[in-house]
Design a protein around this motif. Sequence first.
Motif, PDB file in Angstrom:
ATOM      1  N   VAL A 244       0.836  -1.200   0.000  1.00  0.00           N
ATOM      2  CA  VAL A 244       0.000   0.000   0.000  1.00  0.00           C
ATOM      3  C   VAL A 244       0.872   1.251   0.000  1.00  0.00           C
ATOM      4  CG1 VAL A 244      -1.705   1.302   1.337  1.00  0.00           C
ATOM      5  CG2 VAL A 244      -1.932  -1.173   1.108  1.00  0.00           C
ATOM      6  N   GLY A 245       1.956   1.202   0.781  1.00  0.00           N
ATOM      7  CA  GLY A 245       2.862   2.363   0.804  1.00  0.00           C
ATOM      8  C   GLY A 245       3.495   2.584  -0.561  1.00  0.00           C
ATOM      9  N   LEU A 246       3.887   1.556  -1.235  1.00  0.00           N
ATOM     10  CA  LEU A 246       4.503   1.704  -2.550  1.00  0.00           C
ATOM     11  C   LEU A 246       3.518   2.278  -3.557  1.00  0.00           C
ATOM     12  CD1 LEU A 246       6.837   1.260  -4.516  1.00  0.00           C
ATOM     13  CD2 LEU A 246       6.021  -1.109  -4.806  1.00  0.00           C
ATOM     14  N   VAL A 247       2.293   1.772  -3.547  1.00  0.00           N
ATOM     15  CA  VAL A 247       1.296   2.277  -4.477  1.00  0.00           C
ATOM     16  C   VAL A 247       0.980   3.740  -4.173  1.00  0.00           C
ATOM     17  CG1 VAL A 247      -1.106   2.027  -5.256  1.00  0.00           C
ATOM     18  CG2 VAL A 247       0.310  -0.001  -4.877  1.00  0.00           C
ATOM     19  N   GLY A 248       0.831   4.067  -2.903  1.00  0.00           N
ATOM     20  CA  GLY A 248       0.564   5.463  -2.549  1.00  0.00           C
ATOM     21  C   GLY A 248       1.707   6.379  -2.922  1.00  0.00           C
ATOM     22  N   ARG A 249       2.917   5.909  -2.727  1.00  0.00           N
ATOM     23  CA  ARG A 249       4.086   6.722  -3.085  1.00  0.00           C
ATOM     24  C   ARG A 249       4.098   7.009  -4.575  1.00  0.00           C
ATOM     25  NH1 ARG A 249      10.348   4.686  -2.239  1.00  0.00           N
ATOM     26  NH2 ARG A 249      11.369   6.445  -3.300  1.00  0.00           N
ATOM     27  N   VAL A 250       3.845   6.015  -5.394  1.00  0.00           N
ATOM     28  CA  VAL A 250       3.854   6.210  -6.842  1.00  0.00           C
ATOM     29  C   VAL A 250       2.761   7.185  -7.258  1.00  0.00           C
ATOM     30  CG1 VAL A 250       3.495   5.061  -9.053  1.00  0.00           C
ATOM     31  CG2 VAL A 250       4.896   3.968  -7.295  1.00  0.00           C
ATOM     32  N   VAL A 251       1.582   7.048  -6.678  1.00  0.00           N
ATOM     33  CA  VAL A 251       0.473   7.919  -7.054  1.00  0.00           C
ATOM     34  C   VAL A 251       0.792   9.372  -6.685  1.00  0.00           C
ATOM     35  CG1 VAL A 251      -1.941   8.469  -6.582  1.00  0.00           C
ATOM     36  CG2 VAL A 251      -1.254   6.093  -6.926  1.00  0.00           C
ATOM     37  N   ILE A 252       1.277   9.559  -5.480  1.00  0.00           N
ATOM     38  CA  ILE A 252       1.575  10.941  -5.040  1.00  0.00           C
ATOM     39  C   ILE A 252       2.659  11.562  -5.887  1.00  0.00           C
ATOM     40  CG2 ILE A 252       2.496  12.302  -3.127  1.00  0.00           C
ATOM     41  CD1 ILE A 252       1.082  10.373  -1.239  1.00  0.00           C
ATOM     42  N   LEU A 253       3.721  10.847  -6.183  1.00  0.00           N
ATOM     43  CA  LEU A 253       4.810  11.406  -6.967  1.00  0.00           C
ATOM     44  C   LEU A 253       4.378  11.691  -8.400  1.00  0.00           C
ATOM     45  CD1 LEU A 253       7.868   9.299  -5.703  1.00  0.00           C
ATOM     46  CD2 LEU A 253       7.210  11.631  -5.056  1.00  0.00           C
ATOM     47  N   VAL A 254       3.497  10.871  -8.925  1.00  0.00           N
ATOM     48  CA  VAL A 254       3.017  11.136 -10.281  1.00  0.00           C
ATOM     49  C   VAL A 254       2.153  12.385 -10.300  1.00  0.00           C
ATOM     50  CG1 VAL A 254       1.518  10.258 -12.101  1.00  0.00           C
ATOM     51  CG2 VAL A 254       3.202   8.758 -11.051  1.00  0.00           C
ATOM     52  N   LEU A 255       1.274  12.527  -9.313  1.00  0.00           N
ATOM     53  CA  LEU A 255       0.386  13.676  -9.286  1.00  0.00           C
ATOM     54  C   LEU A 255       1.123  14.980  -9.000  1.00  0.00           C
ATOM     55  CD1 LEU A 255      -2.697  12.185  -7.385  1.00  0.00           C
ATOM     56  CD2 LEU A 255      -2.410  12.528  -9.847  1.00  0.00           C
ATOM     57  N   THR A 256       2.169  14.893  -8.210  1.00  0.00           N
ATOM     58  CA  THR A 256       2.930  16.114  -7.861  1.00  0.00           C
ATOM     59  C   THR A 256       4.190  16.281  -8.697  1.00  0.00           C
ATOM     60  OG1 THR A 256       4.152  14.929  -6.143  1.00  0.00           O
ATOM     61  CG2 THR A 256       2.070  15.999  -5.500  1.00  0.00           C
TER      62      THR A 256
ATOM     63  N   GLY B  29       6.739  14.657  -8.636  1.00  0.00           N
ATOM     64  CA  GLY B  29       7.933  14.424  -7.829  1.00  0.00           C
ATOM     65  C   GLY B  29       8.487  15.667  -7.173  1.00  0.00           C
ATOM     66  N   LEU B  30       7.705  16.749  -7.139  1.00  0.00           N
ATOM     67  CA  LEU B  30       8.223  18.012  -6.558  1.00  0.00           C
ATOM     68  C   LEU B  30       8.575  17.897  -5.077  1.00  0.00           C
ATOM     69  CD1 LEU B  30       5.860  20.572  -8.324  1.00  0.00           C
ATOM     70  CD2 LEU B  30       8.216  19.980  -8.895  1.00  0.00           C
ATOM     71  N   PRO B  31       7.790  17.140  -4.244  1.00  0.00           N
ATOM     72  CA  PRO B  31       8.186  17.080  -2.821  1.00  0.00           C
ATOM     73  C   PRO B  31       9.571  16.490  -2.619  1.00  0.00           C
ATOM     74  CG  PRO B  31       5.935  16.358  -3.094  1.00  0.00           C
ATOM     75  CD  PRO B  31       6.506  16.500  -4.477  1.00  0.00           C
ATOM     76  N   CYS B  32       9.952  15.539  -3.464  1.00  0.00           N
ATOM     77  CA  CYS B  32      11.255  14.912  -3.298  1.00  0.00           C
ATOM     78  C   CYS B  32      12.356  15.701  -4.005  1.00  0.00           C
ATOM     79  CB  CYS B  32      11.225  13.479  -3.823  1.00  0.00           C
ATOM     80  SG  CYS B  32      10.057  12.423  -2.938  1.00  0.00           S
ATOM     81  N   LEU B  33      12.002  16.442  -5.049  1.00  0.00           N
ATOM     82  CA  LEU B  33      13.012  17.229  -5.765  1.00  0.00           C
ATOM     83  C   LEU B  33      13.526  18.390  -4.939  1.00  0.00           C
ATOM     84  CD1 LEU B  33      11.490  17.319  -9.376  1.00  0.00           C
ATOM     85  CD2 LEU B  33      13.407  15.943  -8.556  1.00  0.00           C
ATOM     86  N   PHE B  34      12.722  18.892  -4.042  1.00  0.00           N
ATOM     87  CA  PHE B  34      13.133  20.050  -3.233  1.00  0.00           C
ATOM     88  C   PHE B  34      13.516  19.622  -1.826  1.00  0.00           C
ATOM     89  CE2 PHE B  34      10.518  21.894  -6.568  1.00  0.00           C
ATOM     90  CZ  PHE B  34      11.292  22.974  -6.987  1.00  0.00           C
ATOM     91  N   GLY B  35      14.199  18.502  -1.711  1.00  0.00           N
ATOM     92  CA  GLY B  35      14.790  18.078  -0.449  1.00  0.00           C
ATOM     93  C   GLY B  35      13.837  17.403   0.493  1.00  0.00           C
ATOM     94  N   GLY B  36      12.737  16.912  -0.005  1.00  0.00           N
ATOM     95  CA  GLY B  36      11.807  16.233   0.862  1.00  0.00           C
ATOM     96  C   GLY B  36      12.357  14.910   1.347  1.00  0.00           C
ATOM     97  N   SER B  37      11.917  14.449   2.494  1.00  0.00           N
ATOM     98  CA  SER B  37      12.371  13.198   3.068  1.00  0.00           C
ATOM     99  C   SER B  37      11.155  12.472   3.634  1.00  0.00           C
ATOM    100  CB  SER B  37      13.420  13.439   4.149  1.00  0.00           C
ATOM    101  OG  SER B  37      12.870  14.237   5.194  1.00  0.00           O
TER     102      SER B  37
END
Length: 312
Positions: A183-195, A197-205
Amino acid sequence: MVMAHRRSLLALAAAIAIGTTVAPAPAWGQQRPAPAPAPAPAPAASDTIHLRNGGLYRGHVTEIIPGDHVTVVVEGSAEPVRVPWDDVDRIVASTGPSTPPVVIPAAPPAPPAASEPPVPAPPVPAPPAAPVIASTPAGLDAPPADAAPRTQWRANRPLLVTGSILFAAGYGPNAIAAAPSTVGLVGRVVILVLTLGLPCLFGGSGYICKGQHGAVQLLVPFAGPILFANDHPRDTLLNASGRRFGDVTKGLLYTSAGLQMAGVAAILTSVILGRHERVEPGPKTSPGRPSFYVAPLDAPGSLGVSVGAYRW
């Protein structure tokens, strides 16, 4: 002289004797009257068949079948002639030389019956139409009345139940353990696709950007538990450090893989040892209720089982 006189007497006696002998000659010489000639035989009586066209046949009638034909042997011929009854006007039959002939008229052919047009029957008022009661259209819920009995392949039930239990016991715990990471993997993929990947590109953790999901391997049947036990991949929730598993954990993972294999083998065996059974709707199976089946895959060059459902 005496001799002369004697000779005279002898001559006279001889003359008398001759006279008496010859005198009756004329009576014997007369001819008897000739017998009267026998009367000539009367000509044989003949029959006559008068035809409707004016012709006739004369001879001996041998057969009369009213309504069919008359057979006559014509004078001067030995071959019988068959005259159709419709051509005969009358028959004159002779019964003897001293009796008058008998006239047999032929009945005229019956005229064809005139065809009369049938008299139409008076119209009968139609009964009032009965109300139409809506009924469920015949479909897959009920078989046609004249349809052949339907059969289906049913697996060996004890083996099928045993194999299902074994496979569920081996695969169920792995699926439950891998569910959070999946579930975490699927949610991670969905969020990164919708955003994008901006949260992770700007130093997100955090779990979204840096989470690890190695436990997804447990979802692979048969080989998944073995690979997870040997590779011990990192998983943020199950094995964050990526350390090796102990013997107990490996034993459980290997047991899980063995139960899955044993369950699938039992299911396949139940299908092979199954048989065709007649399908009859009854109180236990209500019409319209879906029925599930497992049968060998019926396709050339293929090996496997087919699982499906249908409504009866």
